[in-house]
Design a protein around this motif. Structure first.
Motif, short mmCIF file in Angstrom:
data_model
loop_
_atom_site.label_atom_id
_atom_site.label_comp_id
_atom_site.label_asym_id
_atom_site.label_seq_id
_atom_site.Cartn_x
_atom_site.Cartn_y
_atom_site.Cartn_z
N ASP A 148 80.07 17.71 -2.88
CA ASP A 148 81.02 16.81 -2.45
C ASP A 148 82.50 17.23 -3.01
N GLU A 149 82.48 18.08 -4.08
CA GLU A 149 83.92 18.83 -4.45
C GLU A 149 84.08 19.98 -3.69
N LEU A 150 82.94 20.65 -3.32
CA LEU A 150 83.23 21.83 -2.59
C LEU A 150 83.67 21.89 -1.19
N LYS A 151 83.07 20.72 -0.68
CA LYS A 151 83.15 20.46 0.97
C LYS A 151 84.66 20.26 1.04
N LYS A 152 85.56 19.70 0.10
CA LYS A 152 86.98 19.28 0.21
C LYS A 152 87.85 20.95 0.22
N ARG A 153 87.13 21.75 -0.13
CA ARG A 153 87.81 23.16 -0.46
C ARG A 153 87.30 24.23 0.59
N ILE A 154 86.13 23.86 1.34
CA ILE A 154 85.70 24.88 2.24
C ILE A 154 86.58 24.99 3.40
N ARG A 155 86.85 26.08 4.01
CA ARG A 155 87.83 26.42 5.01
C ARG A 155 87.10 27.39 6.08
N LEU A 156 87.03 27.06 7.29
CA LEU A 156 86.65 27.61 8.36
C LEU A 156 87.60 28.04 9.33
N ASP A 219 95.50 30.38 1.91
CA ASP A 219 94.46 29.20 1.06
C ASP A 219 94.16 29.79 -0.33
N GLY A 220 93.89 31.29 -0.06
CA GLY A 220 93.13 32.02 -1.47
C GLY A 220 91.64 31.78 -1.37
N ILE A 221 91.03 32.75 -1.52
CA ILE A 221 89.65 32.74 -1.72
C ILE A 221 89.10 32.66 -3.09
N ASP A 222 88.11 31.73 -3.26
CA ASP A 222 87.16 31.59 -4.45
C ASP A 222 85.97 32.64 -4.58
N ASN A 223 86.29 33.68 -5.22
CA ASN A 223 85.11 34.63 -5.15
C ASN A 223 83.92 34.53 -5.93
N SER A 224 83.98 33.11 -6.59
CA SER A 224 82.68 32.72 -7.13
C SER A 224 81.64 32.42 -6.14
N TYR A 225 82.09 32.49 -4.71
CA TYR A 225 80.93 31.91 -3.76
C TYR A 225 81.39 33.07 -2.73
N PRO A 226 80.21 33.21 -1.62
CA PRO A 226 80.26 34.22 -0.70
C PRO A 226 81.31 33.79 0.48
N ILE A 277 85.00 29.41 0.47
CA ILE A 277 85.40 28.17 -0.30
C ILE A 277 86.81 28.70 -1.06
N SER A 278 87.99 27.83 -0.74
CA SER A 278 89.39 27.96 -1.00
C SER A 278 89.59 27.92 -2.54
N ALA A 279 90.60 28.59 -3.04
CA ALA A 279 90.85 28.58 -4.44
C ALA A 279 91.40 27.38 -4.73
N PRO A 280 91.03 26.92 -6.07
CA PRO A 280 91.29 25.45 -6.43
C PRO A 280 92.89 25.06 -6.38
N SER A 281 93.75 26.04 -6.38
CA SER A 281 94.97 25.63 -6.44
C SER A 281 95.51 25.55 -5.06
#
Length: 283
Positions: A148-156, A219-226, A277-281
């Protein structure tokens, strides 16, 4: 007690991964006129795009029914397992509601149905995250909270190559398609609020690739995820996008996905994009 993860074929993970990841991928049905096919069973990606190119009308996809969900739920419920369902966005299909209706038949079972807000390789990314968290020992409730947290940060972001199929689907007028084709216009699409929407246009394919890379930079990429790359029957174009993205974006892990009938029906062949997954910021 085990945790069972169930998704649908709109996620465009290969069906072969079900065994490796110990998950279930339920198949959409695809209709070409009066002929019905089952995604991944008697219809593969190459057959789908060939048939689509020969068809005078667009194919249709049928949502996964409550009965089909119950067929998969039954043995898991009897075993006392937890069930986590990650279907296509409820804004795009009735499949989410089908899973809820099936869940209602099991009042004492631990069944969690998530509105993922996503589809295709963005949904594939969420499924991979869920599998990783399950394998780390998290229970269904904890995974739902994380998804639920990550789906708000995912970008396509993706580039549509052929305007023919937008015209056939009524999303673009004949005149608009003709002018767009003449000017080599490539629509840029994204998933916003659980729906696929047009967000930009580019002049030419390479400019389209650069456009979606620019969105990713912003957006910035959160590289904790592929980072997932996807294509609809055009792997060479996806490889070009990967190379361009690799020169401009920092990415630790990447994956590749073949876009199937659910999105391919509307995007047509030649669509290429990426999801991350976009960067939290950036939120």
């Amino acid at each position: 007690m085990a945790l069972r993860i169930i998704t649908d074929s709109s996620c465009d993970q290969p069906f072969s991964i079900q065994k490796d990841w110990n998950i279930d991928i339920l198949s959409f049905h695809v209709l070409f006129g009066d002929n019905e096919y089952i995604d991944g069973q008697n219809l593969n990606r190459q057959q789908f795009y060939r048939m689509m190119s020969e068809s005078p009308t667009l194919p249709k996809t049928a949502q996964i029914s409550p009965y089909e969900f119950k067929e998969v739920f039954n043995p898991y419920v009897q075993a006392g397992d937890e069930i986590l369902v990650l279907p296509i966005s409820k804004e795009m299909s009735g499949t989410y509601n089908g899973a809820l209706l099936a869940k209602a038949s099991y009042t004492d079972a631990s069944i969690h149905v998530v509105d993922t807000l996503n589809v295709t390789f963005a949904l594939a990314l969420l499924v991979e995250v869920a599998v990783k968290l399950r394998d780390e020992g998290l229970d269904a409730k904890s995974i739902v909270e994380k998804i639920d947290e990550l789906k708000k940060r995912i970008r396509l972001y993706a580039v549509i190559d052929d305007l023919k199929y937008l015209k056939m689907g009524g999303r673009l007028s004949s005149a608009g398609a003709a002018v767009g084709t003449l000017l080599n216009i490539k629509p840029i699409i994204s998933v916003v609020g659980g729906k696929v929407v047009g967000i930009d246009k580019a002049r030419g394919q390479k400019a389209g690739y650069q456009s979606i890379i620019n969105y990713a930079k912003k957006d910035g990429i959160d590289n904790s995820y592929p980072v997932y790359f996807g294509h609809s029957n055009y792997p060479d174009a996806m490889d070009k996008l990967k190379i361009l993205a690799g020169e401009q974006l920092k990415m630790n892990e990447t994956r590749s996905a073949d876009i199937g009938p659910v999105v391919g029906t509307h995007a047509g062949p030649g669509a290429v994009g990426l999801a991350f997954i976009s960067a939290p910021s950036s939120n």
